[in-house]
Design an enzyme around this catalytic site. Structure first.
Site, mmCIF file in Angstrom:
data_model
loop_
_atom_site.group_PDB
_atom_site.id
_atom_site.type_symbol
_atom_site.label_atom_id
_atom_site.label_comp_id
_atom_site.label_asym_id
_atom_site.label_seq_id
_atom_site.Cartn_x
_atom_site.Cartn_y
_atom_site.Cartn_z
ATOM 1 N N ASP A 1 0.847 -1.195 0.000
ATOM 2 C CA ASP A 1 0.000 0.000 0.000
ATOM 3 C C ASP A 1 0.882 1.243 0.000
ATOM 4 O O ASP A 1 2.049 1.196 0.409
ATOM 5 C CB ASP A 1 -0.896 0.023 1.237
ATOM 6 C CG ASP A 1 -1.866 -1.144 1.256
ATOM 7 O OD1 ASP A 1 -2.173 -1.666 0.171
ATOM 8 O OD2 ASP A 1 -2.291 -1.523 2.364
HETATM 9 N N1 URA Z 1 -1.147 -5.999 3.723
HETATM 10 C C1 URA Z 1 -1.677 -4.764 3.786
HETATM 11 O O1 URA Z 1 -2.721 -4.546 4.361
HETATM 12 N N2 URA Z 1 -1.001 -3.763 3.185
HETATM 13 C C2 URA Z 1 0.189 -3.924 2.563
HETATM 14 O O2 URA Z 1 0.759 -2.963 2.053
HETATM 15 C C3 URA Z 1 0.724 -5.225 2.512
HETATM 16 C C4 URA Z 1 0.041 -6.242 3.104
#
Ligand code: URA
Length: 267
Positions: free
Chosen positions: A135
């Site tokens: 993310d």
């Molecule tokens: N899980 C998440 O919620 N976000 C990420 O960036 C990676 C794994």
């Protein structure tokens, strides 16, 4: 009078040839082969081909989807270039902010731009694919490779490559919450696989997953009542992040083979 829309030549050629790469030893599309060999990233390779700067076996080739194979001789701007297929993998310490997407409608910047900005010139000719997603606000280990087969291997649902995350969460998860994370819980897209979960501090959970669904860590921790405040990835397979934020290094062949379990094979 309405002008008849012409289908671009490259699209016609791609349709004729189908979605698969051409067959035969070392076979590939010209554009992709140039990106994989570190001659020119795909968008630049495509432009160079259209501009007539690329010769294949002594003839100017203007078709980005032209098939190439072992023994094909390629010249770019008159200079012979080898279409090597060596697998390269970089670790990059992603800062919070950039997106792991080619497109950036919000203009926040992409990890591809961040990586390219710190790479030496000899590595800027590669097309770098991100191995999975993080993310925008997640920091930590993001792998890049010039080989799409490695992306498929690492992200395939049946590979079960472990990914270790560290999350600072709201509240202080009790043992019962950790047990639910360990045993697997049901999210809106189905049950999660068993995970490793331990506390590093009263509000810091280390969670190791062997699958990679969208926002999975955040959804799992929210499901046990402890929404994520900050998320960081420490390791993928046995490859552990060891460079500073915004920095990168190349993985060794042993790290790729043993740390990620990837054997390129001889296609
Ligand atoms: N899980 C998440 O919620 N976000 C990420 O960036 C990676 C794994």
């Amino acid at each position: 009078m309405a002008r008849k829309q012409r289908t671009p030549r490259w699209l016609e050629a791609a349709r004729r040839r189908g979605p698969e790469a051409p067959a035969g030893p070392g076979a590939d599309w010209l554009t992709r082969a140039l990106g994989r060999a570190g001659v020119l990233p795909r968008a630049e390779a495509e432009q160079a081909i259209r501009d007539g700067r690329v010769e294949v076996d002594g003839r100017v080739e203007r078709e980005p989807f032209a098939p190439v194979g072992e023994g094909t001789r390629v010249r770019v701007d008159g200079v012979e270039r080898a279409l090597t297929r060596h697998v390269r993998v970089l670790m990059f310490h992603k800062p919070a902010g950039p997106v792991v997407h080619g497109s950036d409608p919000e203009g926040v910047g992409t990890v591809f731009e961040r990586l390219r900005a710190v790479l030496p010139p000899e590595l800027r000719g590669f097309e770098w694919y991100a191995v999975g997603r993080l993310d925008r606000d997640t920091t930590g280990l993001l792998l890049f490779t010039n080989d799409e087969r490695l992306v498929r291997h690492a992200t395939a649902p049946d590979t079960h490559l472990p990914k270790r995350y560290v999350a600072r969460v709201e509240g202080q998860p009790p043992e019962a919450a950790l047990t639910r994370l360990r045993e697997g819980l049901t999210l809106e897209d189905g049950p999660t696989r068993p995970a490793e979960a331990l506390l590093r501090a009263p509000d810091v959970v280390a969670l190791t997953l062997t699958e990679g669904r969208h926002h999975q860590v955040k959804r799992m921790l929210a499901a046990v009542g402890h929404p994520v405040l900050a998320l960081h990835r420490e390791a993928v397979g046995r490859v552990v992040l060891d460079v500073a934020e915004g920095a990168w290094r190349e993985l060794t062949e042993a790290e790729v083979a043993e740390g990620l379990g990837f054997q390129p094979g001889a296609d």
